[in-house]
Design an enzyme around this catalytic site. Structure first.
Site, PDB file in Angstrom:
ATOM      1  NE  ARG A  60      -2.449  -2.264   2.802  1.00 29.65           N
ATOM      2  CZ  ARG A  60      -2.619  -2.738   3.890  1.00 29.65           C
ATOM      3  NH1 ARG A  60      -3.471  -1.881   4.619  1.00 29.65           N
ATOM      4  NH2 ARG A  60      -2.115  -3.688   4.645  1.00 29.65           N
ATOM      5  CD  GLU A  97       0.208 -10.876  17.011  1.00 28.76           C
ATOM      6  OE1 GLU A  97      -0.380 -10.114  16.061  1.00 28.76           O
ATOM      7  OE2 GLU A  97      -0.497 -11.223  17.896  1.00 28.76           O
TER       8      GLU A  97
END
Ligand code: AMP
Length: 177
Positions: A60, A97
């Site tokens: 993006r 994560e």
């Protein structure tokens, strides 16, 4: 009345997993004035400041970074996920994560005379942007500025970037995560 960019960002709860409020910029870029105005508001902050390149983070960051590069009249550098660039690359690992990811740029794209503006759609924990700054700086280029469409200030990424000597701007903030 100025266009309300924040109202053009759609929030999708529980994507990509439960508990995440996903800030979806596809509704912003699908709006012709919204897209143009986002690019122009970012670019206007950096005109006349000696930026030689805009670097955008896949994927993006390419959308906004390319527009900002055109608006500033400078070149665009894609920061890509591992294995996508055809030439000799340098890479930087960063923690996700779960696990580790790697971003890459072409090894010969920048040098010590260059001044790079980093652009991405959103800064959350800052892990991606800090890895990108580290990677760009290894070429000798200076990276003193990073611009985001959206900041999630409660996640602390912008503060971490500032601690690395990078001034951060964002067009929109959302509380929480
Ligand atoms: P971070 O490394 O934590 O700053 O995450 C930044 C990257 O993850 C950006 O490239 C964003 O596109 C994406 N991201 C993280 N959190 C969100 C969210 N709540 N909504 C949309 N995108 C997000």
């Amino acid at each position: 009345m100025p266009l309300d960019l924040k109202a053009l960002v759609r929030t999708i709860p529980d994507y990509p997993k439960k508990g995440i409020l996903f800030r979806d910029i596809t509704t912003l870029i699908e709006h012709p004035e919204g897209f143009k105005e986002s690019i122009e508001r970012i670019a206007s902050q950096y005109r006349g400041r000696g930026v030689t390149h805009v670097a955008g983070i896949e994927a993006r960051g390419f959308i906004f970074g390319a527009g900002v590069a055109i608006a500033l009249g400078v070149g665009f550098i894609p920061i890509r996920k591992k294995g996508k660039l055809p030439g000799e690359t340098i890479g930087q690992n960063y923690a996700l994560e779960y696990g580790v990811d790697t971003i890459e740029i072409h090894a010969d794209v920048l040098d010590g005379n260059d001044k790079v503006l980093l652009v991405d759609d959103l800064i959350a924990t800052g892990g991606t942007a800090i890895a990108a700054v580290g990677l760009l700086r290894r070429t000798g280029a200076s990276v003193e500025n990073a611009a985001f469409v959206i900041d999630l200030p409660d996640l602390g990424g912008a503060d971490k970037l500032k601690a690395e000597g990078v001034a951060v701007t964002a067009l929109i903030e959302f509380e929480g995560h």
